[in-house]
Design a protein around this motif. Structure first.
Motif, PDB file in Angstrom:
ATOM      1  N   ASP A   1       0.637   6.391  -1.888  1.00 34.54           N
ATOM      2  CA  ASP A   1       1.931   6.161  -2.421  1.00 34.54           C
ATOM      3  C   ASP A   1       2.550   7.754  -1.088  1.00 34.54           C
ATOM      4  O   ASP A   1       1.693   8.926  -0.870  1.00 34.54           O
ATOM      5  CB  ASP A   1       3.109   6.353  -3.055  1.00 34.54           C
TER       6      ASP A   1
ATOM      7  N   GLU B   1      -6.477   4.014  -6.082  1.00 37.14           N
ATOM      8  CA  GLU B   1      -5.217   4.306  -5.944  1.00 37.14           C
ATOM      9  C   GLU B   1      -5.877   4.993  -3.937  1.00 37.14           C
ATOM     10  O   GLU B   1      -6.458   6.461  -4.411  1.00 37.14           O
ATOM     11  CB  GLU B   1      -3.990   5.491  -6.227  1.00 37.14           C
TER      12      GLU B   1
ATOM     13  N   CYS C   1      -3.719   0.856  -3.575  1.00 34.59           N
ATOM     14  CA  CYS C   1      -2.386   1.146  -3.487  1.00 34.59           C
ATOM     15  C   CYS C   1      -2.246   2.497  -3.262  1.00 34.59           C
ATOM     16  O   CYS C   1      -3.142   3.541  -3.114  1.00 34.59           O
ATOM     17  CB  CYS C   1      -1.507   0.857  -5.225  1.00 34.59           C
TER      18      CYS C   1
ATOM     19  N   TYR D   1       6.445   3.505  -1.699  1.00 34.17           N
ATOM     20  CA  TYR D   1       4.979   3.058  -2.204  1.00 34.17           C
ATOM     21  C   TYR D   1       4.753   1.913  -1.523  1.00 34.17           C
ATOM     22  O   TYR D   1       4.612   0.661  -0.953  1.00 34.17           O
ATOM     23  CB  TYR D   1       4.716   1.994  -3.419  1.00 34.17           C
TER      24      TYR D   1
ATOM     25  N   GLU E   1       0.437  -0.942  -0.933  1.00 31.62           N
ATOM     26  CA  GLU E   1      -0.394  -1.494  -0.482  1.00 31.62           C
ATOM     27  C   GLU E   1      -1.338  -2.245   0.463  1.00 31.62           C
ATOM     28  O   GLU E   1      -0.934  -2.631   1.440  1.00 31.62           O
ATOM     29  CB  GLU E   1      -0.603  -2.274  -0.930  1.00 31.62           C
TER      30      GLU E   1
ATOM     31  N   GLU F   1       4.531  -1.902   2.465  1.00 32.97           N
ATOM     32  CA  GLU F   1       5.754  -1.628   1.860  1.00 32.97           C
ATOM     33  C   GLU F   1       5.317  -2.787   0.558  1.00 32.97           C
ATOM     34  O   GLU F   1       6.195  -3.781   0.851  1.00 32.97           O
ATOM     35  CB  GLU F   1       6.514  -1.016   2.159  1.00 32.97           C
ATOM     36  N   THR F   2       5.872  -1.794  -0.646  1.00 35.40           N
ATOM     37  CA  THR F   2       6.115  -3.347  -1.737  1.00 35.40           C
ATOM     38  C   THR F   2       7.431  -2.095  -2.538  1.00 35.40           C
ATOM     39  O   THR F   2       7.549  -2.388  -3.538  1.00 35.40           O
ATOM     40  CB  THR F   2       4.698  -2.627  -2.822  1.00 35.40           C
TER      41      THR F   2
ATOM     42  N   CYS G   1      -5.982   7.948  -2.533  1.00 36.55           N
ATOM     43  CA  CYS G   1      -4.074   9.379  -2.356  1.00 36.55           C
ATOM     44  C   CYS G   1      -5.316  10.620  -2.222  1.00 36.55           C
ATOM     45  O   CYS G   1      -5.867  10.664  -1.462  1.00 36.55           O
ATOM     46  CB  CYS G   1      -3.900   9.988  -3.678  1.00 36.55           C
TER      47      CYS G   1
ATOM     48  N   ARG H   1      10.074   1.519  -3.218  1.00 37.28           N
ATOM     49  CA  ARG H   1      10.556   2.823  -2.360  1.00 37.28           C
ATOM     50  C   ARG H   1      11.647   2.800  -3.531  1.00 37.28           C
ATOM     51  O   ARG H   1      12.107   2.318  -4.635  1.00 37.28           O
ATOM     52  CB  ARG H   1      11.789   3.204  -1.458  1.00 37.28           C
TER      53      ARG H   1
END
Length: 165
Positions: free
Chosen positions: A116, A78, A114, A148, A150, A135-136, A80, A138
């Motif tokens: 967000d 992730e 991935c 979200y 990835e 986008e994968t 982030c 919401r």
């Protein structure tokens, strides 16, 4: 901006940077979207567990950007905590951080990233899309719409990063 690995002495600075950047877009820790429990354990959660945490500093040593990679599973990390101080935005620092973390994820053997963000952060969504993120999904959380995203990275060829040398 020069990127380097996070040091324990950066803790208060990155925590403050996180809060400044959230406030800029009307978000706050504990709002149901963002949390802070990882900050006191950055070395443990990110660096020691097949991840990374970077800070970006100006030539005078001021930390103005940060970003992390957190292991999700053997193939996925992730991305982030991408933050750039408002005074330094729109200078390519966020892009520099994203590219450096993608390179590091490849070095660590990940095939997928991935992450967000929220609709409150259109610059972040634009940045991720610019670098091939898709986008994968919401969801509404804490009064915000979380987006979200990835990116598959395993087949991308790039020279090894010289970031930490």
């Amino acid at each position: 901006m020069r990127l380097r690995r996070y040091r324990w002495s950066d803790l208060e600075t990155v925590w403050a940077l996180h809060r400044i950047c959230l406030a800029q877009v009307g978000l706050a820790p504990g709002d149901g979207v963002y949390y802070e429990d990882d900050f006191p354990r950055i070395n443990e959660i990110y660096i020691a567990d097949r991840g990374e945490f970077l800070v970006g500093e100006t030539p005078d040593g001021r930390v103005v950007a940060m970003g992390g990679l957190r292991r999700v599973d053997d193939q996925t990390a992730e991305m982030c905590r991408i933050r750039v101080h408002p005074e330094f935005q729109r200078r390519g620092f966020g892009a520099q951080m994203v590219v450096a973390l993608e390179d590091r994820a490849l070095e660590l053997g990940y095939a997928r990233l991935c992450g967000d963000t929220t609709l409150n952060q259109p610059a972040a969504i634009e940045l991720y899309r610019k670098y091939g993120w898709c986008e994968t999904g919401r969801e509404e959380r804490g009064g915000c719409v979380v987006v979200y995203m990835e990116k598959r990275i395993g087949s991308r060829l790039r020279p090894p990063s010289t970031l930490l040398h």
